[in-house]
Scaffold this active site. Structure first.
Site: not given
Ligand code: PAF
Length: 282
Positions: A39, A152, A187
């Site tokens: 992120h 993803d 993740s």
């Protein structure tokens, strides 16, 4: 200026209106929190490319098809805010479920063809939940650019298609998967892995690398290439949910590898489900 946190759509919209009137470009990183280095890479990329970066932290109930998975999803708002700030975000938007869904929705977004295989086949309703909440968030934030991880891959394809088909005025930017030193894709679910499962988790990436190597060496039959991955995983306590080679453009399975493909895997380690993928262009 230190990072600002908004919990309501109205407050966020007012703040963003001021930014827009000042001519600042808005970058947006939608997340479900439990932020990690993957992120951080999305936020840093946005902060480099846009004047102001908004991170949303919302564990979206409508994209979970198993209630216990939703209940167990890590919620770490305080550390998410500090990571967002260090990575360069100006605002965190952390709405409640009630704020996002004051009442059950009658309107939904379905992206058809891209959701026939891979994760969609095992998580009914998941991509409807994702596409719908992403459209809601894009309408709330109205960013110039929104950032999504390549890990993803199916989600990214679905969102690109949603934005193209419904003329949503935003540029979607894909950011490469960030990996741990041993290859495991970052993740939020990794933190759930007990030590032994964490130790074997990089086998997923090894299996994908095995398939890619076979393709690079001239194998062009999907079934044969997939056998390489299964041999990597064969003795490990890993339950493969799917291992697919699909056309990168429409995510339909291919038999012969003569177009750019996505090699994608989903597997269970104990009660944690992990996904990963690699691309290959012949
Ligand atoms: O990738 C995620 O974290 C979520 O699916 C998203 C895009 C934030 C939608 O809830």
């Amino acid at each position: 200026m230190s990072i600002r946190i908004f919990q309501t759509i109205a407050e966020l919209r007012t703040a963003l209106q001021t930014e827009r009137m000042a001519g600042r470009s808005i970058g947006f990183v939608p997340t479900m929190g439990a932020l990690h280095a993957g992120h951080a890479r999305l936020i840093e990329t946005s902060a480099r490319e846009c004047d102001i970066t908004i991170v949303s932290v919302f564990v979206n109930p409508t994209q979970f098809n198993v209630q216990s998975d939703f209940d167990r999803y890590p919620r770490t708002l305080e550390t998410d805010v500090s990571l967002s700030e260090s990575a360069g975000a100006a605002i965190v938007f952390a709405p409640s479920d009630k704020e996002m869904y004051p009442e059950p929705l009658d309107a939904h977004v379905d992206v058809d063809r891209l959701t026939e295989h891979l994760c969609a086949a095992f998580r009914p309703g998941h991509f409807r939940g994702v596409a719908t909440v992403v459209l809601k968030l894009l309408n709330i934030v109205q960013p110039a650019r929104a950032y999504f991880g390549e890990k993803d891959a199916q989600q990214l394809a679905v969102i690109r298609r949603l934005v193209a088909d419904l003329n949503v005025p935003v540029e979607i930017s894909a950011v490469p998967t960030v990996r741990e030193a041993d290859g495991l894709a970052m993740s939020s679910r990794n933190r759930r892995l007990p030590a032994e499962e964490r130790r074997i988790a990089p086998l997923l990436y090894e299996a994908l690398l095995g398939v890619k190597k076979a393709l690079l060496e001239g194998e062009n039959d999907a079934q044969n290439a997939k056998k390489v991955a299964f041999s990597v995983l064969e003795n490990a306590p890993i339950r493969v949910e799917y291992l697919e080679i699909v056309d990168s453009r429409d995510l339909q399975p291919v038999q012969k590898i003569n177009v750019p493909v996505l090699i994608a895997i989903a597997a269970w380690l104990g009660d944690t489900r992990l996904i990963d993928n690699l691309t290959y262009t012949p």
